[in-house]
Design a protein around this motif. Sequence first.
Motif, mmCIF file in Angstrom:
data_model
loop_
_atom_site.group_PDB
_atom_site.id
_atom_site.type_symbol
_atom_site.label_atom_id
_atom_site.label_comp_id
_atom_site.label_asym_id
_atom_site.label_seq_id
_atom_site.Cartn_x
_atom_site.Cartn_y
_atom_site.Cartn_z
ATOM 1 N N VAL A 69 4.418 -5.439 7.947
ATOM 2 C CA VAL A 69 4.652 -6.908 7.212
ATOM 3 C C VAL A 69 3.354 -7.373 6.782
ATOM 4 C CG1 VAL A 69 5.974 -9.813 7.952
ATOM 5 C CG2 VAL A 69 6.829 -7.109 8.864
ATOM 6 N N ALA A 70 2.236 -7.416 7.508
ATOM 7 C CA ALA A 70 1.087 -7.878 6.581
ATOM 8 C C ALA A 70 0.720 -7.588 5.532
ATOM 9 C CB ALA A 70 -0.140 -8.050 7.584
ATOM 10 N N GLY B 35 15.069 -3.017 -1.517
ATOM 11 C CA GLY B 35 14.249 -3.259 -2.182
ATOM 12 C C GLY B 35 13.849 -4.524 -2.387
ATOM 13 N N ILE B 36 13.664 -5.090 -1.014
ATOM 14 C CA ILE B 36 12.774 -6.156 -0.709
ATOM 15 C C ILE B 36 11.803 -6.258 0.149
ATOM 16 C CG2 ILE B 36 12.957 -8.541 -0.200
ATOM 17 C CD1 ILE B 36 15.938 -8.553 -1.255
ATOM 18 N N TYR B 37 10.988 -5.507 -0.472
ATOM 19 C CA TYR B 37 9.663 -4.864 0.930
ATOM 20 C C TYR B 37 9.758 -5.769 1.858
ATOM 21 C CZ TYR B 37 7.939 -1.892 -2.577
ATOM 22 O OH TYR B 37 8.106 -0.346 -3.213
ATOM 23 N N SER C 288 0.601 -0.552 0.307
ATOM 24 C CA SER C 288 0.027 -0.299 -0.149
ATOM 25 C C SER C 288 1.002 1.071 0.173
ATOM 26 C CB SER C 288 -1.179 -0.055 1.537
ATOM 27 O OG SER C 288 -0.331 -0.184 2.415
ATOM 28 N N THR C 289 0.488 2.441 -0.030
ATOM 29 C CA THR C 289 1.402 3.730 -0.132
ATOM 30 C C THR C 289 1.508 3.882 0.963
ATOM 31 O OG1 THR C 289 -0.522 4.155 -2.264
ATOM 32 C CG2 THR C 289 1.305 6.124 -1.534
ATOM 33 N N ARG C 290 0.759 4.204 1.903
ATOM 34 C CA ARG C 290 1.243 3.936 3.718
ATOM 35 C C ARG C 290 2.331 3.092 3.420
ATOM 36 N NH1 ARG C 290 -2.684 3.466 9.159
ATOM 37 N NH2 ARG C 290 -1.110 4.577 10.391
ATOM 38 N N THR C 291 2.460 1.777 3.743
ATOM 39 C CA THR C 291 3.603 0.983 3.629
ATOM 40 C C THR C 291 5.083 1.411 2.710
ATOM 41 O OG1 THR C 291 1.880 -0.925 4.083
ATOM 42 C CG2 THR C 291 4.519 -1.321 3.538
ATOM 43 N N GLU C 292 4.764 1.937 2.071
ATOM 44 C CA GLU C 292 6.179 2.141 0.945
ATOM 45 C C GLU C 292 6.150 4.132 1.235
ATOM 46 O OE1 GLU C 292 4.406 2.390 -2.990
ATOM 47 O OE2 GLU C 292 4.611 0.568 -3.863
ATOM 48 N N LEU C 293 5.739 4.678 1.910
ATOM 49 C CA LEU C 293 5.822 6.021 2.836
ATOM 50 C C LEU C 293 6.654 5.574 3.827
ATOM 51 C CD1 LEU C 293 2.955 8.065 2.145
ATOM 52 C CD2 LEU C 293 5.283 8.350 0.749
ATOM 53 N N GLU C 294 6.689 4.503 4.471
ATOM 54 C CA GLU C 294 6.946 4.133 5.637
ATOM 55 C C GLU C 294 8.291 3.733 5.437
ATOM 56 O OE1 GLU C 294 4.426 1.571 7.642
ATOM 57 O OE2 GLU C 294 2.957 3.474 8.868
ATOM 58 N N MET C 295 8.908 2.937 4.299
ATOM 59 C CA MET C 295 9.958 1.978 4.206
ATOM 60 C C MET C 295 10.826 2.937 3.761
ATOM 61 S SD MET C 295 8.466 -1.816 2.693
ATOM 62 C CE MET C 295 7.477 -1.553 1.224
ATOM 63 N N SER C 296 10.387 4.097 2.811
ATOM 64 C CA SER C 296 11.008 5.191 2.253
ATOM 65 C C SER C 296 11.883 6.270 3.284
ATOM 66 C CB SER C 296 9.945 6.054 1.144
ATOM 67 O OG SER C 296 9.164 6.484 2.400
ATOM 68 N N LEU D 259 11.489 -2.514 9.678
ATOM 69 C CA LEU D 259 10.761 -1.037 10.359
ATOM 70 C C LEU D 259 9.774 -1.299 11.411
ATOM 71 C CD1 LEU D 259 8.239 -0.104 7.070
ATOM 72 C CD2 LEU D 259 10.106 1.419 8.561
ATOM 73 N N GLY D 260 9.712 -3.034 11.754
ATOM 74 C CA GLY D 260 9.476 -3.148 12.599
ATOM 75 C C GLY D 260 7.885 -3.489 13.317
ATOM 76 N N SER D 261 7.243 -3.412 12.040
ATOM 77 C CA SER D 261 5.478 -2.803 12.097
ATOM 78 C C SER D 261 4.956 -4.348 11.867
ATOM 79 C CB SER D 261 5.342 -1.804 11.124
ATOM 80 O OG SER D 261 3.819 -2.130 11.670
#
Length: 365
Positions: free
Chosen positions: A226-227, A211-213, A196-204, A220-222
């Motif tokens: 992960v889910a 690069g491996i999501y 999702s966009t939110r997860t991608e922003l957090e990982m950025s 991230l420890g979230s």
Amino acid sequence: MSTTIQTAPSSQGPPSAPTRSFKFPGGNLGRYIVVRFLLVIPTVFILVTMVFLLLRTIGDPITAALGGRLSAAQLQERIHEAGYDRPIIVQYFEYLGQIFTGNFGTAISDGRPVTELLVTYGVATFELVVYALIVAFIVGIPLGMVAAYFRDKAPDAFLRVFAILCYATPVFFAGLLLKLIFSVWLKVLPVAGRASTRTELEMSSLDNKTGIYLVDAIQLGSPAAVADVLQHAVLPGVALGLLTAGIFLRLVRTNVIGTLSMDYVDAARSRGVGEYRLVRRHAYKPALIPIITVIGLQIALLLGGAVLTESTFEWKGLGFKLAEYLTARDFIAVQGIVALLAVVVALSNFIVDIVAAIIDPRVRF
């Protein structure tokens, strides 16, 4: 009277020193590894040459990508600057020299170095292939054992039809069907993307992104991140994994049935060992050896299927970018991506062959 017996001098001369043959370090396994590695070189060379020549049959890449958008004079100027007006043999050897130095060219449509594209999007394709292999193992191996256990019965017939459907169904059709069922009708899984966009922003915000999501989400420890990544991976992983699961199912079934007819299995059966235990204890491991030997070939199949899978699910990997560059007729980028995939397939086959030789000594001879 004494008789002297004279012996004729031997014509053979002094005994010759025993000849010593060269022995590879590691014995037969060492020799096998060296031979297999040497075979990788001509394999990659032939694949890269075929890619170069096939793409040159349509003309120069500048005209293919920019023809109709530039004037004739501008087009000729770009062709001359890129060196595509030189003899093709000169272009070929220059291309080989670039590859040996790690330079796969620059994309015409967006000006990005192909090496950068390979690094950026290659990890996404690698992640998808790993998910697909996990699905193939989880589905193909147990079902293959079940089919062998119920040989020539209704479950076996059903599973054989299922295996045929798995590797005969186009991967894009399987993907669209899965999206329709689980994303549109049931609304339980995401329809597209890697996260999702939110997860991608957090990982950025991570300093050491891989690069491996899935790895980045774990960093991230979230648990929610992960889910989210795993939910996005389910449908593309299943769509691509079923393609190989059908092959694994048939291989395991055939080899388990063959193992169950061996003498040592008959001896165990005569001692009262049940069929389920025979399959689980005696026929399982020998049936895995053919699976290992064909994994290298399945890597090529999975990478080919990844192009359609990534386009279907908007999974932004090498297959997704390859489809974009084909649409844009950017054959420099296409050439670089296909050349890299050829190298990956050749090296994957080499690694799998070595693993198979370590597990099964018969492969070395």
